[in-house]
Structures are given as C-alpha cells and as structure tokens.
Write an enzyme that holds these catalytic residues in place. Structure first.
Site, PDB file in Angstrom:
ATOM      1  N   LYS A  61       0.849  -1.198   0.000  1.00 61.24           N
ATOM      2  CA  LYS A  61       0.000   0.000   0.000  1.00 61.24           C
ATOM      3  C   LYS A  61       0.882   1.244   0.000  1.00 61.24           C
ATOM      4  CE  LYS A  61      -3.895   1.757   2.863  1.00 61.24           C
ATOM      5  NZ  LYS A  61      -4.701   1.464   4.080  1.00 61.24           N
ATOM      6  N   SER A 103      -9.809  -1.325   7.442  1.00 61.10           N
ATOM      7  CA  SER A 103      -9.282  -1.106   6.090  1.00 61.10           C
ATOM      8  C   SER A 103      -8.540  -2.281   5.467  1.00 61.10           C
ATOM      9  CB  SER A 103      -8.375   0.120   6.072  1.00 61.10           C
ATOM     10  OG  SER A 103      -9.154   1.284   6.163  1.00 61.10           O
ATOM     11  N   SER A 156      -9.651   1.357   3.294  1.00 59.87           N
ATOM     12  CA  SER A 156      -8.847   2.223   2.451  1.00 59.87           C
ATOM     13  C   SER A 156      -7.791   1.474   1.651  1.00 59.87           C
ATOM     14  CB  SER A 156      -8.160   3.262   3.324  1.00 59.87           C
ATOM     15  OG  SER A 156      -7.240   2.618   4.203  1.00 59.87           O
TER      16      SER A 156
END
Ligand SMILES: [Zn+2]
Lengths: 483, 486
Positions: free
Chosen positions: B78, B177, B153
C-alpha cells in the site's frame, strides 16, 4: 509606584539535558554544527517516523527531581502540544502535560541572610524545536530557512510555584537551580548558548486585596541579570499602571535587553489552544522504585550541603563558601587544593581573587582545563606558608604559572625569587636606604609614621621584592629607634 | 500461469527449479501492464527495481541459498508505507513528489526476506475511507465487478491480490481497512493485534488504531506474510516484545473443540440477507468441523462507531499537522505570509474527507470540548475493550460478518455517514486492539464475494489463522476467480 503591592512571581526554567543523543532519536546534540547536519527522519518529523524515549534523558530528569525534592511519578506519560510554527517539524511538540515526570518539590534559597523555601510545581521532559534563520530582519526577509539541528534536543522544564516575591529571590532561585543541574552533570547551565532558558510569570496585587492580580508572562531573558532587570521593570510598570487605575492585560511580553524594557508580544485573545492529548506513539513511561533508587545512589553532594560543609570543616565565610560551591568544578578544585596544602583560607583566597580573574567567565570546562592544577596551586601556597617566597612575589609566580603551566618551585628556583630573610644581608640594604633617604627619616622621627611604609617599599625595591617583609619591618624599626 | 499461484505454490516451483523469480516478476509485470489499466490498483509500478531484486533471488535459488518462503515472491505494498527512493503519496496530493530516504520496517522486513516489490498500491487518502474513492489520484475498481468499489482504504492492495496483480500485498487497518476490502474482493485479509507489527514508516492516520497486515490468496499465505513482518521493532515503542509463533505450523491444528463466540450485536437490522445467510452457513460449517458455538454479548458495539469517529479524527488532526508546505511534498506558491502558505497548501493538498476529519478532530481536542468528546470516546473505548475481555473468558474466537453488505457501486454512497456504517463490524476490533481476519465465505447472487470475520484474543493470531484455515479447507470459495480479461 505609590501603593504597596504584593508581588507574585513564578518561574519556568528550561534546561537542555547533556545527553549525547536527542530526546526521541539517535541524532547528536552537539552545539554549533552546520545547519541540518544533525537530523534524521525522526527529528525532522517525516511521515511514518516514530519517537523512542531516550533513557538517559529520563535518568537525568529523575536525578534532578530527587535533587529538588520532587516526588517522581511511577506512571508518567508524554503528550502532544499542538501549534503551527515552521521550526516545529511535526507542528506538535512532544512534552509532558497531565502526568509529568515529577511534582511537588522545593528549593531553599537565601537572600540577605534570610532563608526562603520556593516550592516547585513540577518537572517534565520535552523536546526542543528547531531554529529559523531569516535573510535579513524578520519583517523584511525575502526568505527564511529552518535549521532542525536543535529539534528534538531533550529539555527538562522546571516550574516553580508562585512563591517568589522579589527579583533578588528570583535570581537566587535561578542560581540555586543552575548550581544543582550543573552539579548533577545534567545541564551545562549556559544561559547565553540557550542551554538554560527562563520565562517568568509576574503579577501584582494591592496589599490585603483578595483577588489575585492579572498575570503577565515575560519571555526571552537569557541571563540571570536579564531576569532580575526584567522583573524589576515589570514590577514598576505594573505598579505604575495600577497606581493610575489601569487594568493589567493578561499577555506575553518579551524582554528587550537593549532598551531595558519589556514589550508586548501577544495578548490572551490570541492565546493558543494547544489541544493536548496523550502521545499515542509512546506507551506510558513507567518509572519504578528500583529505577529511582538506582538513580538516587548516584546523586553527588549537592551545593547547599557542600556549602555548609565548607563553612564547617574549612572555616570559610558564607560568602566564600557560596562562591566556591556555585560551580561544581570550582568546588572540586578547591577541595583538591586543600587536600594537598592544608590551607583552606589561603586556597579560597587564591581561587576567588586570582584564579577567577584569569578564567574566562565561570565556565566549568575552563576550571577543569586550567593550566594551574589544584596540586600546583597547593605548591604555591606551601611556598608562601613556609616563607620561601613573599605574597607579592607569589602573585607574579602565579601569573607565570598560569601562562606556562610550570609549577611554582621550578619558576622560583630558576628566577632566584627565594625570599631573603637573613638579617645580616638585609641589614646592609636597610642601612643604605636610610642613608639615601635622610629627609624621610627626619619626617619619621618628627612623627610621620607613614614614612615607614615608604622606607619598607624602598628596601623591597632594592631587593626586587625578595626581602621578607617581616624581617625588613623589624630591622627598620630597630635601626630607626637607634638613630 | 505463475500469477495464479499462491506464495507457497510459487515458492515450491522456485525450489524445484520449475520457475525462477525473474519469470514470476516478468509475468506479474506483464499482467499489470495488461490489466491494471482496468483495475487501477497500482499508483506506482517499480518494474526495473523488481527485476533487479528478482535476478538476485534467481542467484540465491541457483546457489541453494534461498532466504525462505517469501524469497523471489512478487508482492505489492500500500502506498501508505515509506519506501526508500520510491515516491510515497499516501493517496494524497499533499505528499506529491515526496521520496522517503528510508523504508518502513515492514517493507525492510519483506525485502530482507527476499520478496520482490512490484510497486505501490492505491488507497483512500491517508487511509481515510471505505471505498478507495477518496484517493487523490483515481479510484480502484473491484475486479469482480469493475463498476463497484474494492472497499477501502486498502482497496488497491485488495484488488491487486484478487486480480492476480501481486502474489500478496500489505495494507493497513485502522477501522477495518484490511478486512473490509478483503471481504469485498474475496481474499484473506488479516489485521494483527495492535503492537504485533511495527508501524515505523507507516504514514500515520490514527496512531493508536493503525495496524499493518497482509492480503493473501489463501490462509497459509497470510500466515507466511505475517511471519515475515511480525515482531518487536526498536524503532516503534508501541510494538510488543512478545515472541512470534510459527504461524504456518499452527494451521493444521483444526477447530475440533474450539469455542466459537457468536455476538448477537453483529446480526442487526441493516445486515444484508445474503451476507447473513452466508455467515450463518459458515458458522454451521465450523460446527461441522467440531467447533462449539456459543452466543456472546458485546453490548457496547453500538457506541463503537461514534467513539471511533472521535478518536480517529482527533489523532489524524494531530498526525497530519506536519503537512504544511514547509518541509516536503506540496507547497502552493503565491502566499502572502506564513499562515496563508499553510492555508493554501493544506487547502489544495487535502481532499474533502481528510479535511472533514481534520476539522472534526481539531474540534474534539479543543479546549472546553476535550472531556465531552475525546475523553468520553476513550471511556467508551475502554468499555468496548471490556466487552471483548469478558467474551474471551468464555470463547477462543468470535465470528461475525466482516461487512454489512457486499461491495457497493462507485459513487453510490455520497453521504459520509452511510459510508462510515460500512465499518460498523470492524471498528470495535480496532478500538480493542485485537486481531481480526476476513476469509471468503461465499458469493451473493450477483457474484460478489462475502467475508467471514474471525476475531481473536490479543496476540493470538494463530487461532484466527487456524480457524480460517479449517474453514477454507472445508469450502471451495477460493477456487472462483474474477473473470478479468485484458
Ligand atoms: Zn534525529
């Protein structure tokens, strides 16, 4: 100022801790390096970086807390204090807020022979911020740069209770605190370099009035003298204002040492909301009894105790003991010299009158690095005490020692400075002087006793100072009485 | 195709000499080139560096000195993790041009384990969001239905694994997330116990809630990933000095006799019927495998969401204060003075959701409101923690739906409050600092994945993994793949 006012002063002292690395990262804390050469992602507050508590800084905090009789909190924690300023990498400062390292201490001071106990509210740890470098003055600068070398340097903040009543007390409190942190080796106490900084809260209220006066904060005082001057200025300013029936505004003022006055910086209307909250990147700091005890055993004899001992064991005056214990290096020096010559009063005089005049400032490092070691000073004192040299010669020898680092005996024997005490040898010189100054001898006989000093001086001059003053005096008295 | 394989399957090929890390890296890079324009999982692809790392891994395998299960395996991370020399945006314009001079600890650990990092994955700006629609760059698509969101997210990390654009990925989970996008994208997502994995180098959203974890194609892969990143880090004082067990070895223990708690508060009105049915069926499957179920009560669940939306914004308002245009990233020119520079930079650099939370948090921490908001939320947090503690006195794990529904359409949830409700089942786990995992548990009629959430005791990821593994072995959901074509 006409009315009688009660003055209430509280001091906040920031002391930079003498750790090798910063409060929350491994960067060096050495002063004066080129900008931004002592930084890393952590102290620059770069994304994703996290603080790690410097164990040594905590230890120094505990040490100081014990020295000023604070209670160390077993559970204390760090918080974030928010405000925006370009010299603050994260726009929050990691400090302690509701749960400081230590609380409820005191410091005993003495002003004009009267003892006073000043309460200490709290001692907490925090990180320093960086420094802004403006191109030109702040108002007209085309650009400003930030140096983060200082950002993250460990600080200890010691907050007094509002127990201080006069500027002299403030000065005594600061000197006392400085002596302690320097003794403990946790801070170098250098106000000019900013390793010790002080803010003051001061308010006045009419004697007997119930409500407390409005508090004014004074910042930017970088010497003990500045603090005293600033406080005196504020007392007068606020007193005049109150006399004139004005209201004191709660505000922050800066001390301008050039103008000798305080100037308004910001009023309470613009006061910050620091939005404190517990620092989530650091678990609570647990300071257990074992840690505290381990630190306690490392505490050296503190200035007040040492001062009392110097007066007791060495028969020094309070004044001399005070000066000598104002610096740990100086007190150590004194003790080492006494250990070798056994003459405390003489050692104190030489240190306070001669050594301190030569040393740059009262810098601890200068004392330690001084060319005249305590042993050498003791050697000099011994030469005086056993009559080898006169006190006057000794002063010259001292200066030579200071410059060359040689010991007293070497200089005295090389330059033939040994005192002449032989009555036979000196008798001829005395006779010569008396013959040469018949007029003065007349004056003396006519009752002008001061003439004797002149004649002694002439003998000393003739012997380039080597004559024993005692012998000269008695020879002169004897010969004059016979004339 | 090597891109179909799990980490352990790929590793077996490397060790046998049937394939090389370079071949795997090339296949992944080719697939990214072909499919990522549709999925849009990657913000940055580091092809050259990946091939260089792969070549090093080739040499290790050739000499018989391979580093372990992740050696030569192509992974994605990420964009919330700092990567030395590789731009790190955190999905925000305000970090435009920021190239960190350091690696996040988790990235460093993956690299040390020989992993080949393919690139940085898209995310909601500063990890704030449940759909990856809040990325300042573009929205990632759900590989199962390109008109739907991948969740958030860590949407990029979830979509990349689902679309076989990485063998596994790292994400972060502050309020769900990892688990929510794993559920939406049909893979295994694990949020470890707070403190199990270092947060150093993870761009902070809410420090007391953030935790790093893997997305994987199966449970064994998730265990291998956790093994590589877990453990104390001297750079993170909140990382725990607790021994890391051999997770892969724990997997085979099954669920015979395991006490499984079913919280009534997680089967509420608003829970999608298909999701509920799938989760209830999964519970039956676990029973069939020898687990004993018991209903447990987590009475403060309903306050969890509110507490979270005070604590997380409060910490975010603080953590994001450093983005001011002074030091790195974006600086909007033309400012009259300092405050103007701050305002312009932050005004232009942050998206709507970030601004909303910064303002909420600033308010919640401000003088006079602290006790009423932040202080109160912390008390609720303690109550939520106690709920779990009490429940875990009676059970070994808790199972529940991961999300109230399957993946929704892009643009469907314009109202922030309805978006926040998506995390209602995941947030309490973050408040309590516990480990949670989402494992595929079926599909809706529309063909969208459904996730089963397994919640465990602190630092007991092993039990979560073994529960999920037993369930996975008893079902076939894993065999289904999204029908993506270039
Ligand atoms: Zn540093």
């Amino acid at each position: 100022m006409s009315g009688a006012y009660d003055v209430v002063i509280g001091l906040e002292v920031h002391a930079q801790l003498l750790t090798r690395s910063k409060m929350f990262c491994g960067c060096s804390t050495v002063f004066g390096a080129p900008p931004n050469t002592q930084t890393c992602p952590v102290c620059q507050g770069m994304p994703g970086t996290l603080p790690v508590i410097n164990r040594r800084a905590v230890e120094f905090g505990i040490k100081t807390s014990l020295a000023i009789h604070c209670t160390v909190n077993a559970d204390n924690r760090f918080a974030r204090k928010h405000y925006y300023y370009p010299d603050m990498p994260k726009n929050y400062q990691i400090s302690q807020y509701e749960e400081p390292l230590a609380e409820h201490g005191h410091l005993d001071i003495e002003v004009d022979g009267a003892a006073r106990r000043i309460g200490i509210e709290r001692l907490h740890l925090e990180e320093d911020v960086g420094k802004l470098i403006h191109e030109g003055s702040l108002e007209t600068a085309q650009s400003s740069q930030v140096d983060f070398n200082r950002a993250g340097v460990p600080l200890m903040e010691i907050v007094s209770k509002p127990d201080i009543r006069t500027s002299e007390e403030a000065g005594a409190y600061l000197r006392g605190l400085r002596a302690i942190v320097v003794y403990l080796g946790v801070c170098d106490g250098n106000m000019e370099e900013g390793s010790m900084r002080c803010d003051a809260n001061i308010s006045l209220k009419r004697v007997g009035a119930i409500p407390l006066g409005t508090k004014v904060e004074v910042k930017n005082m970088n010497s003990f003298r500045n603090v005293q001057h600033a406080l005196e200025y504020e007392m007068k300013r606020q007193g005049r204002a109150l006399d004139a029936g004005e209201r004191i505004v709660q505000e922050t003022r800066l001390w301008d040492p050039d103008k000798g006055q305080t100037v308004s910086m910001r009023s309470k209307e613009f006061a910050h909301d620091y939005r404190y909250f517990p620092e989530p990147d650091l678990p609570p700091l647990n300071v257990g009894a074992r840690w505290i005890e381990a630190v306690r055993v490392t505490l050296p004899e503190l200035p007040a105790a040492r001062r009392a001992r110097f007066m007791r064991a060495h028969a020094l005056t309070a004044y001399d003991a005070d000066l000598l214990t104002g610096s740990r290096a100086l007190a150590d020096y004194f003790e080492a010299a006494v250990a070798q010559c056994g003459k405390p009063k003489a050692a104190a005089n030489w240190i306070l009158n001669e050594l301190l005049r030569e040393l740059p400032g009262d810098d601890e490092r200068a004392v330690a690095a001084c060319a005249i070691s305590p042993g050498k000073l003791a050697g000099l004192i011994t030469l005086i005490e056993d009559g080898t040299i006169s006190g006057k010669i000794a002063k010259d020898v001292f200066e030579k020692m200071y410059r060359s680092g040689e010991d007293a005996r070497t200089i005295v024997s090389r330059e033939g400075l040994t005192q002449v005490a032989d009555a036979g040898a000196l008798g001829a010189v005395v006779d010569g002087v008396l013959a040469e100054h018949a007029k003065v001898v007349e004056d003396y006989k006519a009752g002008k006793k001061a003439a004797l000093a002149f004649l002694v001086g002439q003998v000393m001059k003739a012997t380039v100072g080597k004559a024993s003053p005692g012998v000269v005096n008695s020879l002169l008295a004897e010969k004059l009485s016979k004339l | 195709m090597l891109t179909d394989l799990t980490i352990h399957e790929l590793g077996a090929r490397f060790r046998l000499g049937d394939a090389t890390p370079t071949q795997a890296a090339r296949e992944y890079l080719a697939r990214i080139a072909a499919l990522d324009p549709k999925v849009k999982a990657y913000l940055t692809v580091t092809g050259e560096a990946a091939l260089a790392r792969a070549a090093e891994a080739d040499a290790r395998f050739k000499s018989g000195a391979s580093l372990g299960p992740l050696d030569g395996v192509p992974l994605g991370v990420k964009d919330v993790f700092c990567t030395r020399g590789v731009r790190t945006t955190c999905g925000s314009k305000i970090l435009e041009g920021f190239v960190p001079p350091y690696d996040a600890t988790v990235v460093a650990r993956l690299v040390r384990a020989g992993a080949v990092i393919l690139g940085k994955l898209n995310m909601d700006e500063f990890a704030m969001g449940s759909s990856t629609e809040n990325s300042a760059y573009f929205t990632t698509r759900n590989p199962w239905d390109l008109s739907r969101v991948p969740g958030g997210s860590s949407g990029g990390s979830a979509a990349a694994v689902a679309a076989d654009l990485a063998a596994a990925t790292l994400g972060t989970d502050t309020g769900g997330s990892i688990r929510q996008p794993a559920a939406f994208c049909g893979n295994v997502g694990l949020k470890p116990t707070y403190g199990r994995v270092s947060r150093f180098g993870l761009v902070a959203f809410a420090s007391s809630l953030d935790q790093v974890g893997p997305f994987a194609k199966d449970v064994l892969d998730a265990a291998l990933m956790l093994q590589a990143i877990a453990g104390h880090d001297p750079l993170d004082s909140t990382s725990a000095a607790i021994p890391v067990p051999d997770y892969a070895a724990e997997l085979s223990r099954g669920v015979q006799g395991l006490r499984v708690g079913i919280p009534a508060e997680y089967f509420i009105e608003g829970l999608d019927a298909e999701v509920e049915a799938a989760v209830r069926a999964a519970i039956e499957t676990l029973k069939g495998l020898g687990a004993k179920t018991e209903s447990v009560s987590l009475p403060h669940t309903e306050y969890g969401l509110a507490a979270y939306y005070l604590i997380a914004p409060a910490e975010c308002s603080s953590n994001l204060a450093r983005y001011d245009g002074v030091k790195y990233g974006l600086r909007v020119p033309g400012a009259r003075d300092l405050i103007d520079m701050y305002s312009r930079t932050r005004g232009a650099g942050f998206g709507a959701e970030v601004k909303r939370r910064v303002m909420l948090g600033t308010y919640a921490l401000s003088a006079g409101y602290y006790d009423a908001y932040y202080g109160k939320a912390q008390k609720v947090r303690t109550l939520v923690q106690r709920d779990f503690q009490r429940a875990f006195e009676r059970v070994d794990v808790i199972v529940a739906p991961t999300t109230p529904s399957a993946a929704f359409k892009m643009g469907e949830k314009e109202d922030p409050l309805s978006m926040y409700l998506n995390d209602v089942f995941t947030i309490p786990v973050n408040l309590a600092g516990l480990p949670g995992l989402s494992v595929p548990a079926g599909f809706t009629k529309a063909g969208l994945p459904i996730g089963l959430q397994v919640i465990g005791k602190a630092f007991d990821e092993a039990t979560l993994l073994r529960t999920a593994k037993a369930y996975e072995a008893a079902t076939t959901w894993r065999e289904r793949k999204p029908g993506l074509t270039a």
